[in-house]
Design an enzyme around this catalytic site. Sequence first.
Site, PDB file in Angstrom:
ATOM      1  N   ASP A  54      42.946  42.924  38.203  1.00  0.00           N
ATOM      2  CA  ASP A  54      44.385  42.740  37.783  1.00  0.00           C
ATOM      3  C   ASP A  54      44.507  43.863  36.433  1.00  0.00           C
ATOM      4  OD1 ASP A  54      44.481  40.846  39.541  1.00  0.00           O
ATOM      5  OD2 ASP A  54      45.709  39.367  38.220  1.00  0.00           O
ATOM      6  N   CYS A  95      36.842  36.768  39.904  1.00  0.00           N
ATOM      7  CA  CYS A  95      38.210  37.398  38.912  1.00  0.00           C
ATOM      8  C   CYS A  95      39.398  36.523  39.812  1.00  0.00           C
ATOM      9  CB  CYS A  95      38.445  38.761  38.993  1.00  0.00           C
ATOM     10  SG  CYS A  95      37.310  39.631  37.835  1.00  0.00           S
ATOM     11  N   CYS A 128      37.464  38.849  31.654  1.00  0.00           N
ATOM     12  CA  CYS A 128      37.769  38.977  30.353  1.00  0.00           C
ATOM     13  C   CYS A 128      37.737  37.911  29.688  1.00  0.00           C
ATOM     14  CB  CYS A 128      39.285  39.443  30.321  1.00  0.00           C
ATOM     15  SG  CYS A 128      39.447  41.277  31.251  1.00  0.00           S
ATOM     16  N   SER A 177      49.996  37.430  33.279  1.00  0.00           N
ATOM     17  CA  SER A 177      48.370  37.343  33.148  1.00  0.00           C
ATOM     18  C   SER A 177      48.083  36.192  32.163  1.00  0.00           C
ATOM     19  CB  SER A 177      48.018  38.791  32.502  1.00  0.00           C
ATOM     20  OG  SER A 177      46.699  38.659  31.955  1.00  0.00           O
TER      21      SER A 177
END
Length: 551
Positions: free
Chosen positions: A78, A119, A191, A468
């Site tokens: 992303d 993810c 992340c 996000s």
Amino acid sequence: MKSDKIKLGAQNAPHRALYHALGMTEEEINRPMVGIVSSYNEIVPGHMNIDKIVEAVRLGVAMAGGNPVVFPAIAVCDGIAMGHTGMKYSLVTRDLIADSTEAMALAHGFDALVMVPNCDKNVPGLLMAAARLNVPTVFVSGGPMLAGHVDGHKTSFSSISEAVGEFNAGKITLEKLEEYECKTCPTCGSCSGMYTANSMNCLTEALGMGLRGNGTIPAVYSRRLELAKHAGMAVMELLKKDIRPRDIMTEKAFMNALTVDMALGCSTNSMLHLPAIAHECGIEINLDIANSISAKTPNLCHLAPAGRTYVEELDEAGGVWAVMNELSKKGLLNLDCMTVTGKTVGENIKDAINLDHDVIRPVEDPYSETGGIAVLRGNLAPDGCVVKRSAVSPKMLKHSGPARVFECEEDAQAAINAGLINPGDVVVIRYEGPKGGPGMREMLNPTSAIMGMGLGESVALITDGRFSGATRGACVGHISPEAASGGPIGIIKEGDTVMIDIPENKIELMIPKEEFDRRMAEFVPKTKELSGYLKRYAALVSSGAKGAILN
């Protein structure tokens, strides 16, 4: 065993011939066939280490008497897809992943599966496939990235995103921006904050589909390889006991996941994915359930971007099970739910200790008495919309301001970068929903620009798109119905007053009812010329309020 229909008897000699072509021995052919769904690729940082995880799973399956066989699943990064056409292809991959995994598993008759995702859309896509296939299945993710370090402070992907806004506002130099660029993402892994990937991996534990540490053990730790081996062993135990995904992912299990979601302060994308996964299990979750659970669930964690702690610290503090143990003290969890350990939730978490009360607040001393996500309704979003309440400044929990209306993300980004957004404004980005985008793009770039330019405590943003997990601030997404489906967000005009009241779960377009009704009667949604997969997706996708499932 399911694979016996393919392997046994004279009539299946042609199948066995093809197994021999793969180099399989008779001993391997006679063992249970365990599919390992590998999401490894070389473009997603969260997936570059999955080859090692898969090899560890193979060892675990083989040690426990199974025949491990690897096949692939796709994944989009992303972060790399953000801010351009690529983001239209992010959410849509969730269904491609589910469909292709279903096809591979049923075409080849696997007895059990180990899913190795990491993810954003990859995890829910494989959970959807697990529910459809309903063969014994365990999840083990690639693990979270370690946090970066700049000027003695930990950083995550939202740090570099907001640094761009700071640079555009003249607050930092190009050299400092380049330092953020080089130091923000220091390792492989998903992340490092409580963004969508880590949210979904943590919620996989809460659902009962992942072993302890699945959501929190850092990607670069050797414990992650040990976890993968144990996942391979665990799936063989599930096969022996015939424990299947729908035995685990029950309605009570989804209530547990929503409760843990509120306590952790997960990404708003969980409000898309949990309903979609539940739908595959024959369970319907509506957005109103989220508010009722949030009303009684304390928010115990302020992980980045809501705070300054990271998933590595959640792991050190005791992980998801420690959070669940805290919640159980108030009777907020269904403790009798089965899990992939072969034990119940209550049995799993009874000895999980909260080792750091700064990372996981005790249940009697939470960040807030209500959960991290809120669902708002009103004339602007009659079917609901979602905000990450735990990442909103207290100053912005109630906000009214003039609408600044944009028909796409790019137009809004250009206006923000040009300094055309003023304190008090409500930025409106429409025609970015599941159907209108299509693909329901994430708006991290505009939200990060607003924060980086110092407007985070004075400007709100609303959209029929989504955000996000790295987004923070008064950002309201999933507005349903979307503009492309005739939703009221499509009738907002420049300068109209938009009212957002998060504590009261309200969002309103403040114009007279007669004017509202007139605009709605005259409203004709805009259309786009589409081709390829996006054209098919736009024709089939449902509302964000229903999890953007395909009809």
